[in-house]
Scaffold this motif. Structure first.
Motif, PDB file in Angstrom:
ATOM      1  N   HIS A  45       0.847  -1.180   0.000  1.00  0.00           N
ATOM      2  CA  HIS A  45       0.000   0.000   0.000  1.00  0.00           C
ATOM      3  C   HIS A  45       0.889   1.239   0.000  1.00  0.00           C
ATOM      4  CE1 HIS A  45      -3.241  -2.747   1.043  1.00  0.00           C
ATOM      5  NE2 HIS A  45      -2.452  -3.230   1.977  1.00  0.00           N
ATOM      6  N   LEU A  46       0.613   2.155  -0.916  1.00  0.00           N
ATOM      7  CA  LEU A  46       1.361   3.397  -0.997  1.00  0.00           C
ATOM      8  C   LEU A  46       0.399   4.570  -0.885  1.00  0.00           C
ATOM      9  CD1 LEU A  46       3.652   2.490  -3.989  1.00  0.00           C
ATOM     10  CD2 LEU A  46       4.430   2.996  -1.695  1.00  0.00           C
ATOM     11  N   ASP A  47       0.787   5.553  -0.104  1.00  0.00           N
ATOM     12  CA  ASP A  47       0.040   6.796  -0.005  1.00  0.00           C
ATOM     13  C   ASP A  47       1.054   7.911  -0.196  1.00  0.00           C
ATOM     14  OD1 ASP A  47      -1.958   8.667   0.425  1.00  0.00           O
ATOM     15  OD2 ASP A  47      -1.681   8.632   2.602  1.00  0.00           O
ATOM     16  N   ALA A  48       0.991   8.562  -1.348  1.00  0.00           N
ATOM     17  CA  ALA A  48       1.986   9.589  -1.678  1.00  0.00           C
ATOM     18  C   ALA A  48       1.353  10.966  -1.669  1.00  0.00           C
ATOM     19  CB  ALA A  48       2.590   9.295  -3.042  1.00  0.00           C
ATOM     20  N   THR A  49       2.022  11.884  -0.989  1.00  0.00           N
ATOM     21  CA  THR A  49       1.637  13.288  -1.007  1.00  0.00           C
ATOM     22  C   THR A  49       2.817  14.079  -1.575  1.00  0.00           C
ATOM     23  OG1 THR A  49       2.525  13.847   1.182  1.00  0.00           O
ATOM     24  CG2 THR A  49       0.279  12.916   1.114  1.00  0.00           C
ATOM     25  N   ALA A  50       2.664  15.374  -1.669  1.00  0.00           N
ATOM     26  CA  ALA A  50       3.743  16.220  -2.188  1.00  0.00           C
ATOM     27  C   ALA A  50       4.969  16.203  -1.282  1.00  0.00           C
ATOM     28  CB  ALA A  50       3.248  17.652  -2.362  1.00  0.00           C
ATOM     29  N   ARG A  51       4.808  15.740  -0.034  1.00  0.00           N
ATOM     30  CA  ARG A  51       5.931  15.755   0.924  1.00  0.00           C
ATOM     31  C   ARG A  51       6.395  14.395   1.405  1.00  0.00           C
ATOM     32  NH1 ARG A  51       3.836  20.909   4.272  1.00  0.00           N
ATOM     33  NH2 ARG A  51       1.860  19.966   3.827  1.00  0.00           N
ATOM     34  N   THR A  52       5.531  13.393   1.331  1.00  0.00           N
ATOM     35  CA  THR A  52       5.847  12.095   1.937  1.00  0.00           C
ATOM     36  C   THR A  52       5.292  10.943   1.091  1.00  0.00           C
ATOM     37  OG1 THR A  52       5.624  13.119   4.116  1.00  0.00           O
ATOM     38  CG2 THR A  52       5.609  10.738   4.056  1.00  0.00           C
ATOM     39  N   VAL A  53       6.024   9.849   1.101  1.00  0.00           N
ATOM     40  CA  VAL A  53       5.505   8.594   0.559  1.00  0.00           C
ATOM     41  C   VAL A  53       5.432   7.629   1.733  1.00  0.00           C
ATOM     42  CG1 VAL A  53       5.916   6.649  -0.993  1.00  0.00           C
ATOM     43  CG2 VAL A  53       6.473   8.979  -1.742  1.00  0.00           C
ATOM     44  N   HIS A  54       4.218   7.192   2.031  1.00  0.00           N
ATOM     45  CA  HIS A  54       3.992   6.245   3.116  1.00  0.00           C
ATOM     46  C   HIS A  54       3.860   4.861   2.502  1.00  0.00           C
ATOM     47  CE1 HIS A  54       2.607   4.526   6.880  1.00  0.00           C
ATOM     48  NE2 HIS A  54       1.615   3.960   6.197  1.00  0.00           N
ATOM     49  N   ILE A  55       4.680   3.925   2.971  1.00  0.00           N
ATOM     50  CA  ILE A  55       4.644   2.541   2.502  1.00  0.00           C
ATOM     51  C   ILE A  55       4.140   1.662   3.634  1.00  0.00           C
ATOM     52  CG2 ILE A  55       6.030   0.574   1.736  1.00  0.00           C
ATOM     53  CD1 ILE A  55       8.007   2.566   0.521  1.00  0.00           C
ATOM     54  N   ASP A  56       3.173   0.835   3.318  1.00  0.00           N
ATOM     55  CA  ASP A  56       2.685  -0.182   4.244  1.00  0.00           C
ATOM     56  C   ASP A  56       2.651  -1.488   3.464  1.00  0.00           C
ATOM     57  OD1 ASP A  56       1.536  -1.696   6.225  1.00  0.00           O
ATOM     58  OD2 ASP A  56      -0.445  -0.776   6.051  1.00  0.00           O
ATOM     59  N   ALA A  57       3.595  -2.372   3.762  1.00  0.00           N
ATOM     60  CA  ALA A  57       3.700  -3.659   3.078  1.00  0.00           C
ATOM     61  C   ALA A  57       3.672  -4.772   4.124  1.00  0.00           C
ATOM     62  CB  ALA A  57       4.969  -3.711   2.245  1.00  0.00           C
ATOM     63  N   PRO A  58       2.463  -5.127   4.623  1.00  0.00           N
ATOM     64  CA  PRO A  58       2.381  -6.125   5.695  1.00  0.00           C
ATOM     65  C   PRO A  58       2.854  -7.511   5.283  1.00  0.00           C
ATOM     66  CG  PRO A  58       0.194  -5.578   4.886  1.00  0.00           C
ATOM     67  CD  PRO A  58       1.153  -4.631   4.221  1.00  0.00           C
ATOM     68  N   GLY A  59       2.851  -7.812   3.986  1.00  0.00           N
ATOM     69  CA  GLY A  59       3.291  -9.125   3.532  1.00  0.00           C
ATOM     70  C   GLY A  59       4.769  -9.205   3.210  1.00  0.00           C
ATOM     71  N   TRP A  60       5.481  -8.096   3.337  1.00  0.00           N
ATOM     72  CA  TRP A  60       6.923  -8.067   3.061  1.00  0.00           C
ATOM     73  C   TRP A  60       7.635  -8.418   4.359  1.00  0.00           C
ATOM     74  CZ3 TRP A  60      10.008  -8.443  -0.864  1.00  0.00           C
ATOM     75  CH2 TRP A  60      11.332  -8.024  -0.773  1.00  0.00           C
ATOM     76  N   LEU A  61       8.023  -9.672   4.502  1.00  0.00           N
ATOM     77  CA  LEU A  61       8.559 -10.173   5.767  1.00  0.00           C
ATOM     78  C   LEU A  61      10.054 -10.443   5.651  1.00  0.00           C
ATOM     79  CD1 LEU A  61       5.620 -12.599   6.593  1.00  0.00           C
ATOM     80  CD2 LEU A  61       5.923 -10.231   7.337  1.00  0.00           C
ATOM     81  N   ALA A  62      10.826  -9.390   5.540  1.00  0.00           N
ATOM     82  CA  ALA A  62      12.278  -9.485   5.502  1.00  0.00           C
ATOM     83  C   ALA A  62      12.804  -8.955   6.824  1.00  0.00           C
ATOM     84  CB  ALA A  62      12.823  -8.645   4.344  1.00  0.00           C
ATOM     85  N   ASP A  63      13.825  -9.565   7.368  1.00  0.00           N
ATOM     86  CA  ASP A  63      14.369  -9.059   8.631  1.00  0.00           C
ATOM     87  C   ASP A  63      14.803  -7.606   8.485  1.00  0.00           C
ATOM     88  OD1 ASP A  63      13.945 -11.393  10.027  1.00  0.00           O
ATOM     89  OD2 ASP A  63      15.926 -12.197   9.577  1.00  0.00           O
ATOM     90  N   GLU A  64      15.477  -7.308   7.387  1.00  0.00           N
ATOM     91  CA  GLU A  64      15.929  -5.935   7.131  1.00  0.00           C
ATOM     92  C   GLU A  64      15.734  -5.629   5.658  1.00  0.00           C
ATOM     93  OE1 GLU A  64      19.710  -3.101   8.170  1.00  0.00           O
ATOM     94  OE2 GLU A  64      20.161  -5.113   7.450  1.00  0.00           O
ATOM     95  N   SER A  65      15.242  -4.423   5.371  1.00  0.00           N
ATOM     96  CA  SER A  65      14.994  -4.006   3.998  1.00  0.00           C
ATOM     97  C   SER A  65      15.702  -2.703   3.701  1.00  0.00           C
ATOM     98  CB  SER A  65      13.498  -3.802   3.754  1.00  0.00           C
ATOM     99  OG  SER A  65      12.802  -5.001   3.955  1.00  0.00           O
ATOM    100  N   ALA A  66      16.194  -2.596   2.483  1.00  0.00           N
ATOM    101  CA  ALA A  66      16.671  -1.317   1.957  1.00  0.00           C
ATOM    102  C   ALA A  66      15.516  -0.763   1.122  1.00  0.00           C
ATOM    103  CB  ALA A  66      17.904  -1.515   1.096  1.00  0.00           C
TER     104      ALA A  66
END
Length: 157
Positions: A45-66
């Motif tokens: 899920h992405l919610d992008a505004t002129a100032r921020t991109v909010h990412i919500d990826a509940p199914g992305w189960l990596a210990d650490e992500s770049a």
């Protein structure tokens, strides 16, 4: 009682069906150039505004992500092996850093982090990509991406 032997057409049809099934399995196991490692379905899920991109990826189960934003299609991952150690997509993608994501990824990316030249590149792009890399130490093990439209109100300056 006479024994029934399958006719030649029946054998040909069965062998043809087996050959087609084998080709479909082989095709499903090979990925086209530029593909990610596998077509993993990830809620993204992405919610992008002129100032921020909010990412919500509940199914992305990596210990650490770049996490990267790219002003166009990001480069493909190298083939599994030593080239993935320390691999990053590079410019023009912007590196927003590392995030813990063992229970899914939630991240707010401030577009104020983009420098003037980057802002101009992103403003000129018709679409952006959020690009997530699954890290095991310094090795990229897999990736996923999501394409989205430039946020309303985003400007180069």
């Amino acid at each position: 009682m006479t024994e029934r032997r399958p006719n030649r057409q029946g054998r040909i049809a069965r062998h043809g069906a087996l050959a087609i099934g084998a080709l479909l399995v082989a095709a499903a196991c090979s990925l086209p150039p530029g593909a990610l490692d596998a077509p993993y379905p990830v809620q993204f899920h992405l919610d992008a505004t002129a100032r921020t991109v909010h990412i919500d990826a509940p199914g992305w189960l990596a210990d650490e992500s770049a996490v990267f934003l790219c002003p166009g299609e990001p480069p493909p991952l190298p083939e599994p092996g030593p080239e993935r150690v320390g691999w990053l997509p590079g410019r023009p993608c912007h590196d927003f850093g590392r995030f813990a994501s063992a229970n899914g990824l939630v991240a707010d990316l401030s577009l104020a982090d983009l420098g003037p030249a980057e802002r101009a590149t992103f403003a000129a792009a018709p679409d952006w990509y959020a690009y997530l890399l699954d890290l095991d130490g310094e090795t990229v093990t897999s990736a996923t991406r999501s394409r989205f439209s430039i946020p309303d109100g985003f400007e180069a300056a």
